[in-house]
Design a protein around this motif. Structure first.
Motif, PDB file in Angstrom:
ATOM      1  N   ASN A  52      11.974  67.431  -3.172  1.00  0.00           N
ATOM      2  CA  ASN A  52      12.880  67.813  -4.250  1.00  0.00           C
ATOM      3  C   ASN A  52      13.963  68.797  -3.845  1.00  0.00           C
ATOM      4  O   ASN A  52      14.862  69.077  -4.626  1.00  0.00           O
ATOM      5  CB  ASN A  52      12.082  68.407  -5.418  1.00  0.00           C
ATOM      6  CG  ASN A  52      11.286  67.318  -6.128  1.00  0.00           C
ATOM      7  OD1 ASN A  52      11.813  66.611  -6.980  1.00  0.00           O
ATOM      8  ND2 ASN A  52      10.028  67.159  -5.741  1.00  0.00           N
ATOM      9  N   GLN A  57      16.623  66.633   1.059  1.00  0.00           N
ATOM     10  CA  GLN A  57      16.822  65.264   0.607  1.00  0.00           C
ATOM     11  C   GLN A  57      18.168  64.684   1.013  1.00  0.00           C
ATOM     12  O   GLN A  57      18.250  63.550   1.463  1.00  0.00           O
ATOM     13  CB  GLN A  57      16.704  65.208  -0.928  1.00  0.00           C
ATOM     14  CG  GLN A  57      15.281  65.170  -1.406  1.00  0.00           C
ATOM     15  CD  GLN A  57      14.583  63.900  -0.983  1.00  0.00           C
ATOM     16  OE1 GLN A  57      14.887  62.816  -1.463  1.00  0.00           O
ATOM     17  NE2 GLN A  57      13.641  64.020  -0.065  1.00  0.00           N
ATOM     18  N   ILE A 129      10.712  56.965  -2.457  1.00  0.00           N
ATOM     19  CA  ILE A 129      12.091  56.587  -2.800  1.00  0.00           C
ATOM     20  C   ILE A 129      12.097  55.782  -4.098  1.00  0.00           C
ATOM     21  O   ILE A 129      12.909  56.007  -4.992  1.00  0.00           O
ATOM     22  CB  ILE A 129      12.715  55.743  -1.645  1.00  0.00           C
ATOM     23  CG1 ILE A 129      12.879  56.614  -0.409  1.00  0.00           C
ATOM     24  CG2 ILE A 129      14.053  55.151  -2.062  1.00  0.00           C
ATOM     25  CD1 ILE A 129      13.807  57.787  -0.592  1.00  0.00           C
ATOM     26  N   SER A 130      11.157  54.866  -4.206  1.00  0.00           N
ATOM     27  CA  SER A 130      11.144  54.006  -5.390  1.00  0.00           C
ATOM     28  C   SER A 130      10.753  54.812  -6.632  1.00  0.00           C
ATOM     29  O   SER A 130      11.244  54.561  -7.723  1.00  0.00           O
ATOM     30  CB  SER A 130      10.256  52.782  -5.152  1.00  0.00           C
ATOM     31  OG  SER A 130       9.025  52.913  -5.788  1.00  0.00           O
ATOM     32  N   LYS A 131       9.911  55.834  -6.436  1.00  0.00           N
ATOM     33  CA  LYS A 131       9.556  56.692  -7.570  1.00  0.00           C
ATOM     34  C   LYS A 131      10.750  57.545  -7.991  1.00  0.00           C
ATOM     35  O   LYS A 131      11.075  57.654  -9.173  1.00  0.00           O
ATOM     36  CB  LYS A 131       8.378  57.605  -7.196  1.00  0.00           C
ATOM     37  CG  LYS A 131       7.939  58.510  -8.362  1.00  0.00           C
ATOM     38  CD  LYS A 131       6.786  59.405  -7.996  1.00  0.00           C
ATOM     39  CE  LYS A 131       7.238  60.643  -7.264  1.00  0.00           C
ATOM     40  NZ  LYS A 131       6.164  61.606  -7.031  1.00  0.00           N
ATOM     41  N   ASN A 132      11.427  58.126  -6.981  1.00  0.00           N
ATOM     42  CA  ASN A 132      12.527  59.052  -7.294  1.00  0.00           C
ATOM     43  C   ASN A 132      13.763  58.371  -7.856  1.00  0.00           C
ATOM     44  O   ASN A 132      14.442  58.916  -8.705  1.00  0.00           O
ATOM     45  CB  ASN A 132      12.929  59.837  -6.040  1.00  0.00           C
ATOM     46  CG  ASN A 132      11.881  60.869  -5.674  1.00  0.00           C
ATOM     47  OD1 ASN A 132      10.925  61.071  -6.425  1.00  0.00           O
ATOM     48  ND2 ASN A 132      12.035  61.508  -4.536  1.00  0.00           N
ATOM     49  N   TYR A 133      14.059  57.178  -7.330  1.00  0.00           N
ATOM     50  CA  TYR A 133      15.360  56.594  -7.666  1.00  0.00           C
ATOM     51  C   TYR A 133      15.274  55.279  -8.430  1.00  0.00           C
ATOM     52  O   TYR A 133      16.254  54.824  -8.982  1.00  0.00           O
ATOM     53  CB  TYR A 133      16.184  56.387  -6.388  1.00  0.00           C
ATOM     54  CG  TYR A 133      16.407  57.677  -5.651  1.00  0.00           C
ATOM     55  CD1 TYR A 133      17.284  58.629  -6.154  1.00  0.00           C
ATOM     56  CD2 TYR A 133      15.716  57.973  -4.478  1.00  0.00           C
ATOM     57  CE1 TYR A 133      17.483  59.832  -5.503  1.00  0.00           C
ATOM     58  CE2 TYR A 133      15.902  59.177  -3.809  1.00  0.00           C
ATOM     59  CZ  TYR A 133      16.790  60.097  -4.327  1.00  0.00           C
ATOM     60  OH  TYR A 133      16.976  61.283  -3.695  1.00  0.00           O
ATOM     61  N   PHE A 134      14.132  54.619  -8.402  1.00  0.00           N
ATOM     62  CA  PHE A 134      14.071  53.296  -9.038  1.00  0.00           C
ATOM     63  C   PHE A 134      12.952  53.188 -10.056  1.00  0.00           C
ATOM     64  O   PHE A 134      12.497  52.097 -10.364  1.00  0.00           O
ATOM     65  CB  PHE A 134      13.929  52.187  -7.976  1.00  0.00           C
ATOM     66  CG  PHE A 134      15.033  52.196  -6.972  1.00  0.00           C
ATOM     67  CD1 PHE A 134      16.293  51.699  -7.295  1.00  0.00           C
ATOM     68  CD2 PHE A 134      14.841  52.723  -5.707  1.00  0.00           C
ATOM     69  CE1 PHE A 134      17.322  51.721  -6.374  1.00  0.00           C
ATOM     70  CE2 PHE A 134      15.863  52.754  -4.772  1.00  0.00           C
ATOM     71  CZ  PHE A 134      17.110  52.248  -5.111  1.00  0.00           C
ATOM     72  N   ASP A 135      12.452  54.355 -10.498  1.00  0.00           N
ATOM     73  CA  ASP A 135      11.436  54.324 -11.549  1.00  0.00           C
ATOM     74  C   ASP A 135      10.164  53.585 -11.121  1.00  0.00           C
ATOM     75  O   ASP A 135       9.429  53.075 -11.967  1.00  0.00           O
ATOM     76  CB  ASP A 135      11.998  53.619 -12.803  1.00  0.00           C
ATOM     77  CG  ASP A 135      12.152  54.617 -13.934  1.00  0.00           C
ATOM     78  OD1 ASP A 135      11.996  55.825 -13.672  1.00  0.00           O
ATOM     79  OD2 ASP A 135      12.417  54.181 -15.072  1.00  0.00           O
TER      80      ASP A 135
END
Ligand code: HEM
Length: 217
Positions: A52, A57, A129-135
């Motif tokens: 974070n 990042q 990455i998928s959690k942070n940016y693609f839900d």
């Protein structure tokens, strides 16, 4: 890339600089991962911080990925150029007299590490990455995720094999990177070699320890 990478010396220099950056990354990466052996909470906190902090990042992570890509592409270019320079290869017997197995097989150990990285980023980086940016759905903490991956025998075996080859790659690469930037000195070269030997054993051993620890506990 201009002048720096247009000659063999320039390419070797650039290769060495990217290598040195990756050597530092490995120490930090092992340090963070080692926290998972000490305490799940501390590891989760460190992992959350790394995931974070905007400086990490948006500055360090892109720089790291460029360094990895650069190191890999340049490694292949140097290998091809070297092959062209001596198309028949070394005479089998002469080779071991003039160079070590490790130095002649940097491309092989490098390719194994690259295959490991593809698996590793797929297993550990993509979910973040998928959690942070693609839900993307990720359940549990980073620690739970790691524990889950290292409960699979095949993952642990693949990682340990890769870490052994990483050790061989580092055993030559560490001191070679210093030579390529011109740090050659009767007094310092033996010390650089000694530090390189320790580094190339302790860093992979540390990663192996983390993987086995989570598999066995
Ligand atoms: C026991 C061994 C290892 C563990 C437990 C581990 C763990 C992790 C974790 C949890 C992440 C994801 C960080 C995020 O969420 O963004 C990650 C990313 C990464 N790992 Fe590893 N790693 C190990 C070994 C290695 C080795 C040996 C290398 C290099 C040869 C490596 C290279 C990377 C790279 C390049 C990334 C992506 C950049 C980043 O997010 O920091 N890892 N690793």
């Amino acid at each position: 890339m201009g002048g720096l990478t247009s000659s063999t010396i320039g390419r070797k220099y650039a290769m060495a600089l990217s290598a040195m950056f990756l050597l530092i990354f490995l120490i930090m990466h092992l340090a963070v991962n080692f926290l998972s052996v000490i305490s799940a909470d501390v590891f989760n906190e460190a992992s959350h911080f790394m995931g974070n902090n905007p400086l990490i990042q948006f500055l360090m992570q892109p720089v790291l990925l460029v360094a990895v890509l650069f190191h890999f592409v340049m490694g292949f270019i140097l290998e091809i150029k070297n092959k062209k320079a001596r198309p028949v290869g070394y005479a089998v017997n002469g080779a071991s007299a003039n160079s070590t197995w490790m130095s002649r097989n940097m491309i092989i150990s490098g390719a194994v590490i690259l295959a490991f990285l593809a698996l590793h980023l797929y297993q550990f980086w993509l979910p973040t990455i998928s959690k942070n940016y693609f839900d993307g759905a990720i359940t549990g903490t980073d620690y739970d995720h790691m524990k889950g991956k290292f409960s699979e025998l095949w993952t642990v075996v693949a990682y340990v094999i890769a870490f052994v080859l990483l050790g061989l790659h580092l055993a030559h690469g560490f001191q070679s990177s210093f030579q390529s930037i011109g740090a050659r000195h009767p007094q310092y070269t033996p010390a650089i070699k000694a530090i390189g030997n320790w580094y190339s054993v302790l860093i992979p051993a540390g990663f192996i320890f983390v993987a086995l620890f989570h598999f066995l506990t």
